[in-house]
Design an enzyme around this catalytic site. Sequence first.
Site, PDB file in Angstrom:
ATOM      1  N   HIS A 185       0.794  -1.241   0.000  1.00  0.00           N
ATOM      2  CA  HIS A 185       0.000   0.000   0.000  1.00  0.00           C
ATOM      3  C   HIS A 185       0.826   1.291   0.000  1.00  0.00           C
ATOM      4  O   HIS A 185       0.243   2.370   0.049  1.00  0.00           O
ATOM      5  CB  HIS A 185      -0.999  -0.012   1.162  1.00  0.00           C
ATOM      6  CG  HIS A 185      -0.360  -0.014   2.524  1.00  0.00           C
ATOM      7  ND1 HIS A 185      -1.030   0.407   3.652  1.00  0.00           N
ATOM      8  CD2 HIS A 185       0.875  -0.398   2.935  1.00  0.00           C
ATOM      9  CE1 HIS A 185      -0.225   0.284   4.708  1.00  0.00           C
ATOM     10  NE2 HIS A 185       0.916  -0.202   4.299  1.00  0.00           N
ATOM     11  N   HIS A 186       2.165   1.198  -0.033  1.00  0.00           N
ATOM     12  CA  HIS A 186       2.970   2.431  -0.135  1.00  0.00           C
ATOM     13  C   HIS A 186       3.371   2.737  -1.578  1.00  0.00           C
ATOM     14  O   HIS A 186       4.031   3.737  -1.834  1.00  0.00           O
ATOM     15  CB  HIS A 186       4.238   2.329   0.716  1.00  0.00           C
ATOM     16  CG  HIS A 186       3.970   2.132   2.168  1.00  0.00           C
ATOM     17  ND1 HIS A 186       3.139   2.985   2.884  1.00  0.00           N
ATOM     18  CD2 HIS A 186       4.387   1.184   3.053  1.00  0.00           C
ATOM     19  CE1 HIS A 186       3.068   2.554   4.146  1.00  0.00           C
ATOM     20  NE2 HIS A 186       3.808   1.470   4.266  1.00  0.00           N
ATOM     21  N   CYS A 187       2.999   1.866  -2.511  1.00  0.00           N
ATOM     22  CA  CYS A 187       3.393   2.076  -3.904  1.00  0.00           C
ATOM     23  C   CYS A 187       2.241   2.707  -4.679  1.00  0.00           C
ATOM     24  O   CYS A 187       1.095   2.258  -4.579  1.00  0.00           O
ATOM     25  CB  CYS A 187       3.783   0.752  -4.553  1.00  0.00           C
ATOM     26  SG  CYS A 187       4.477   0.976  -6.196  1.00  0.00           S
TER      27      CYS A 187
ATOM     28  N   GLN B  99       0.085   4.267   7.311  1.00  0.00           N
ATOM     29  CA  GLN B  99      -0.838   4.920   6.379  1.00  0.00           C
ATOM     30  C   GLN B  99      -0.631   4.355   4.969  1.00  0.00           C
ATOM     31  O   GLN B  99       0.505   4.204   4.519  1.00  0.00           O
ATOM     32  CB  GLN B  99      -0.565   6.433   6.391  1.00  0.00           C
ATOM     33  CG  GLN B  99      -1.363   7.222   5.385  1.00  0.00           C
ATOM     34  CD  GLN B  99      -0.699   8.566   5.071  1.00  0.00           C
ATOM     35  OE1 GLN B  99       0.243   8.986   5.736  1.00  0.00           O
ATOM     36  NE2 GLN B  99      -1.190   9.230   4.032  1.00  0.00           N
TER      37      GLN B  99
ATOM     38  N   ASN C 130      -0.400   5.264   1.820  1.00  0.00           N
ATOM     39  CA  ASN C 130      -0.301   6.448   0.957  1.00  0.00           C
ATOM     40  C   ASN C 130      -0.253   6.132  -0.533  1.00  0.00           C
ATOM     41  O   ASN C 130      -0.561   6.999  -1.351  1.00  0.00           O
ATOM     42  CB  ASN C 130       0.912   7.295   1.362  1.00  0.00           C
ATOM     43  CG  ASN C 130       2.229   6.539   1.228  1.00  0.00           C
ATOM     44  OD1 ASN C 130       2.297   5.330   1.502  1.00  0.00           O
ATOM     45  ND2 ASN C 130       3.272   7.232   0.825  1.00  0.00           N
TER      46      ASN C 130
END
Length: 356
Positions: free
Chosen positions: A142-144, A184, A186
């Site tokens: 979920h950070h990509c 988070q 992001n």
Amino acid sequence: RPHRTELYEDPPSACWPIVYSPDYNITFVGLEKLHPFDAGKWGKVINFLKEEKLIADDLIVQAREATDEDLLVVHTRRYLNKLKWSFVVATITEIPPVAFLPNFVVQRKVLKPLRTQTGGTIMAGKLAVDRGWAINVGGGFHHCSSDKGGGFCAYADITLAIKFLFERVQGVSKATIIDLDAHQGNGHERDFMDDHRVYIMDAYNRYIYPGDGFAKRAIKRKVELEWGTEDTEYLQKVHTHVEGALNELKPDIIVYNAGTDILDGDPLGGLAISPQGIVKRDEVVFKAARSRRIPILMVTSGGYQKRTARIIADSILNLHNLGLIDKELAASGAGNPKVEQMIRDAAKGLTNLSLQ
């Protein structure tokens, strides 16, 4: 017109909608020991489920690697080209010695496992819609976002799974992401910043990576947690906000990012949730989805302590024991609006016949 992809070919109906491949695991010359994680956790989850006789090798859906063409549905060509530089991959995965390896080794030993997990998430998206639920034992990067990796995330699998569904599956036009990893999310937030079809709920430790203020603007329900948050407060917040999110908008698919880095003692998460708390959390999310008959796709995301794999397996066993995931239910398409409409129509036909 969408390109032809092998990721949407139907698996045998005897399979559980649980997606995995031995290629998920990252193993080479002890390099994985340089990162605070268990890089074989995905295989261990499967082994625990096999020991408990929940699944067997021929009953799980074999993940396939996402091709460049699949990845270009979201990623820019420029970004994919950057991954041909070992030092870029070293930065994204936070394993510095990767910078010194020839890129063909990095492709095979680091990026191929991540591409296979990404293919698994895309496959599980379609399975969830067909069967009512699906679990990718990996994924949750979920950070990509489309043009930037980070935090061990090299491909935007959550964004990809949702975009694939929007493009290829009739009747899927709204998605809700429930992101309960300690960090988070992001990446998907940046990707869906101005997309009103995607509702994002994110609960995370407010003080840790990535602290992406710009991306926070995409979150519809922001649950910012304090250091050391414990089970009671956490579960109450998850319950309140998951219910609230699904009451506000009824999506066609839920993507549930079930990070286990909320576990007490996680070196990166900074929260203090017990193993039982994690199992209960997953139960809360699945109950909310199943009671509303919304298809749910779960990805496992962050959390790499040695005991993590056991907790993920225990959670999946608990969901099964409670009847929230079930092979028969899955195969019959309960929770699948198309199948249910057919059943209702058939029932109506029978009632009409008996009245005549």
